[in-house]
Write an enzyme that holds these catalytic residues in place. Sequence first.
Site, mmCIF file in Angstrom:
data_model
loop_
_atom_site.group_PDB
_atom_site.id
_atom_site.type_symbol
_atom_site.label_atom_id
_atom_site.label_comp_id
_atom_site.label_asym_id
_atom_site.label_seq_id
_atom_site.Cartn_x
_atom_site.Cartn_y
_atom_site.Cartn_z
ATOM 1 N N GLY A 1 0.932 -1.279 -0.079
ATOM 2 C CA GLY A 1 0.180 0.022 -0.052
ATOM 3 C C GLY A 1 0.926 1.332 -0.024
ATOM 4 N N GLY A 2 0.513 2.247 0.921
ATOM 5 C CA GLY A 2 1.101 3.552 1.114
ATOM 6 C C GLY A 2 2.569 3.222 1.103
ATOM 7 N N GLY A 58 24.192 4.140 -33.272
ATOM 8 C CA GLY A 58 23.620 5.403 -32.464
ATOM 9 C C GLY A 58 23.961 4.896 -31.014
ATOM 10 C CB ALA A 59 25.086 1.652 -29.288
HETATM 11 C C1 HXC Z 1 -3.190 -1.395 11.271
HETATM 12 C C2 HXC Z 1 -2.324 -3.523 11.017
HETATM 13 C C3 HXC Z 1 -2.095 -3.250 9.609
HETATM 14 C C4 HXC Z 1 -2.527 -1.880 9.438
HETATM 15 C C5 HXC Z 1 -1.103 -4.997 10.234
HETATM 16 N N1 HXC Z 1 -1.718 -4.573 11.274
HETATM 17 N N2 HXC Z 1 -1.484 -4.146 9.222
HETATM 18 N N3 HXC Z 1 -2.902 -2.712 12.061
HETATM 19 N N4 HXC Z 1 -3.196 -1.269 10.200
HETATM 20 N N5 HXC Z 1 -2.187 -1.477 8.024
HETATM 21 C C6 HXC Z 1 -1.601 -5.262 12.539
HETATM 22 C C7 HXC Z 1 -2.430 -6.724 12.554
HETATM 23 O O1 HXC Z 1 -3.801 -6.182 12.956
HETATM 24 C C8 HXC Z 1 -1.781 -7.353 13.643
HETATM 25 O O2 HXC Z 1 -2.161 -7.153 15.038
HETATM 26 C C9 HXC Z 1 -0.271 -7.086 13.347
HETATM 27 O O3 HXC Z 1 -0.427 -5.783 12.749
HETATM 28 C C10 HXC Z 1 0.273 -8.250 12.502
HETATM 29 O O4 HXC Z 1 -0.273 -8.426 11.420
HETATM 30 P P1 HXC Z 1 -0.864 -9.833 10.919
HETATM 31 O O5 HXC Z 1 -1.991 -9.812 9.774
HETATM 32 O O6 HXC Z 1 -1.075 -10.818 12.088
HETATM 33 O O7 HXC Z 1 0.384 -10.424 10.350
HETATM 34 P P2 HXC Z 1 0.853 -11.249 8.910
HETATM 35 O O8 HXC Z 1 0.000 -12.255 9.050
HETATM 36 O O9 HXC Z 1 2.417 -11.273 8.820
HETATM 37 O O10 HXC Z 1 0.517 -10.230 7.735
HETATM 38 C C11 HXC Z 1 1.102 -9.021 7.616
HETATM 39 C C12 HXC Z 1 0.110 -8.159 6.211
HETATM 40 C C13 HXC Z 1 -1.299 -8.160 6.895
HETATM 41 C C14 HXC Z 1 0.309 -8.950 5.121
HETATM 42 C C15 HXC Z 1 0.866 -7.094 6.323
HETATM 43 O O11 HXC Z 1 -1.009 -7.718 8.182
HETATM 44 C C16 HXC Z 1 -2.305 -7.152 6.098
HETATM 45 O O12 HXC Z 1 -2.358 -7.667 4.925
HETATM 46 N N6 HXC Z 1 -1.983 -6.034 6.518
HETATM 47 C C17 HXC Z 1 -3.172 -4.973 5.932
HETATM 48 C C18 HXC Z 1 -2.290 -4.622 4.563
HETATM 49 C C19 HXC Z 1 -3.228 -3.445 4.069
HETATM 50 O O13 HXC Z 1 -4.095 -3.440 3.438
HETATM 51 N N7 HXC Z 1 -2.689 -2.018 4.368
HETATM 52 C C20 HXC Z 1 -3.256 -0.928 3.936
HETATM 53 C C21 HXC Z 1 -3.116 -0.543 2.653
HETATM 54 S S1 HXC Z 1 -3.809 0.812 1.955
HETATM 55 P P3 HXC Z 1 -2.202 -7.709 16.085
HETATM 56 O O14 HXC Z 1 -2.646 -7.183 17.299
HETATM 57 O O15 HXC Z 1 -3.352 -9.109 15.746
HETATM 58 O O16 HXC Z 1 -0.899 -8.597 16.402
HETATM 59 C C22 HXC Z 1 -2.596 1.732 2.103
HETATM 60 C C23 HXC Z 1 -3.190 3.058 1.499
HETATM 61 C C24 HXC Z 1 -2.095 4.200 1.557
HETATM 62 O O17 HXC Z 1 -1.471 1.968 2.571
HETATM 63 C C25 HXC Z 1 -1.997 4.997 0.413
HETATM 64 C C26 HXC Z 1 -1.207 6.168 0.539
HETATM 65 C C27 HXC Z 1 -0.695 6.727 -0.734
#
Ligand code: HXC
Length: 510
Positions: free
Chosen positions: A169-170, A404-405
């Site tokens: 993501g971001g 050209g290269a």
């Molecule tokens: C809040 C988050 C988080 C997030 C992970 N966590 N990502 N909390 N915001 N984006 C937290 C989980 O809830 C979890 O908390 C802990 O971090 C570990 O995550 P897990 O899922 O247990 O780990 P894992 O299985 O290794 O998976 C990792 C991951 C997955 C693949 C990164 O967490 C995931 O898919 N996260 C979301 C990714 C996402 O969609 N992000 C937003 C993108 S949009 P606990 O308390 O249970 O340990 C974006 C837009 C911005 O970024 C654009 C700007 C230009």
Amino acid sequence: MKHVIEELEKRRANARLGGGQHRIDAQHKRGKLTARERIELLMDDNSFEEFDMYVEHRCTDFGMEKTKIPGDGVVTGWGTINGRVVYIFAKDFTVFGGSLSETHAKKMTKIQDMALKNRAPIIGLFDAGGARIQEGVDALGGYGEVFLRNVLASGVIPQISVIMGPCAGGDVYSPAMTDFIFMVKDTSYMFVTGPDVVKTVTNETVTAEELGGARVHTTKSSIADKAYENDVEALLQMRRLMDFLPANNLDGVPVLPTHDSADRTEVSLDTLVPDNPNKPYDIKELINKMVDEGDFFEIQEAYAKNIVVGFARMEGHTVGIVANQPMVLAGVLDSDASRKAARFVRFCDCFDIPIVTLVDVPGFLPGTAQEYGGLIKHGAKLLFAYSEATVPKVTIITRKAYGGAYDVMSSKHIRGDVNYAWPSAEIAVMGAKGAAEIIYRSELGDPEKIKARSDEYQSRFANPFVAAERGYIDEVILPRTTRQRVCRALNMLRNKTVENPWKKHDNIPL
Ligand code: HXC
């Protein structure tokens, strides 16, 4: 006073635990180090000064006010690498998955601002789940602030990103705007949208590794510059890389002591180029034998292997090396090779790193795939990059410099400062056979005649002297003396001063 000191120690210890021991254990189980362990390995012993370790998020949505963890998912500060100041932020996956909140972003931007103000490099270690989902637009705003600073610092201080876990993501766009991205094999991946979203939108089924693992980004997308086996190797190699880089765009390259004499000759180079012009040889042999102690830090080694780029030193001073690789596709320039080299040349020019170019190129790669893929524009990137570069440019043509290269590869015509050729150099519009078949098209039915025409073209142009007679080549040098000649040329060019006409910025064909 004792009580306050105890309180401080307690708070510090608590902050250093990040998301808690069980999450640290989980991190280790995945073969990853924690943010603080990574920083300790990267920086000189006891040099790291942490900032903002007590910062917590301010979100009150979704019950977040009940879970506050000091540090808020990113460890920031500064330290030294081999005695030179470097700023750092390291995402802490044990705290909310390293996700970016408003306060997390503020910690990052503070460090970015300090790095820029104090003109020292910044390294980001990524291991995070993107925007803190509970924070919404505050997280998006935070990303914007980080991105802006990446752009303002571009070309002023080196910015390095190391991806050591998820980067989604971001989180991907900050690394994308830095100078180099490195990854760790098997534990890191980068993508804008993950496998689940991909499945929903395009119905493709892919794993995270297939979508954005180190293999994909070092061989297919060219997003990453290199991948390492594990965290430790990646961090130690970052220490090595930093030794090649200047602190900023005005500081000049670092100079390291060397035991390698500038006068060293390499007799074996006299026989590096095979007698048969169609036979390949490994240009890396020349690079290794030319540079100080054979120490070459290659960038994008696994991508567009027909061109080789990377950092080395000559007499202790950092140089950028760009070299056609006859071992792969005969060293031809295609779109990928052109883009790869153009970006590297521009990095060197930003940071005042002289460029040594080794030329053995049969031209640009013909074909619909290349033309449809924008070869004209991609080739122009390299031409543009070399032409605008004002750093010292030393060029050695070892064999072919066709079409050209020839112009593109740091020729005299685009401000190459010192241009040498080996006696085996062939500088021509194209290879002899192709040339004869065009000029003497009417004789195509007679293979013997064409062969004679081709031989005539070969003996006229398959040498460096036609170019040398016109001053396009400064001297024809013995291969064994290449290191001596390049060292001398770079010394002579140490105070080179050239300015391009004033402009807001150029308009490189993107
Ligand atoms: C809040 C988050 C988080 C997030 C992970 N966590 N990502 N909390 N915001 N984006 C937290 C989980 O809830 C979890 O908390 C802990 O971090 C570990 O995550 P897990 O899922 O247990 O780990 P894992 O299985 O290794 O998976 C990792 C991951 C997955 C693949 C990164 O967490 C995931 O898919 N996260 C979301 C990714 C996402 O969609 N992000 C937003 C993108 S949009 P606990 O308390 O249970 O340990 C974006 C837009 C911005 O970024 C654009 C700007 C230009």
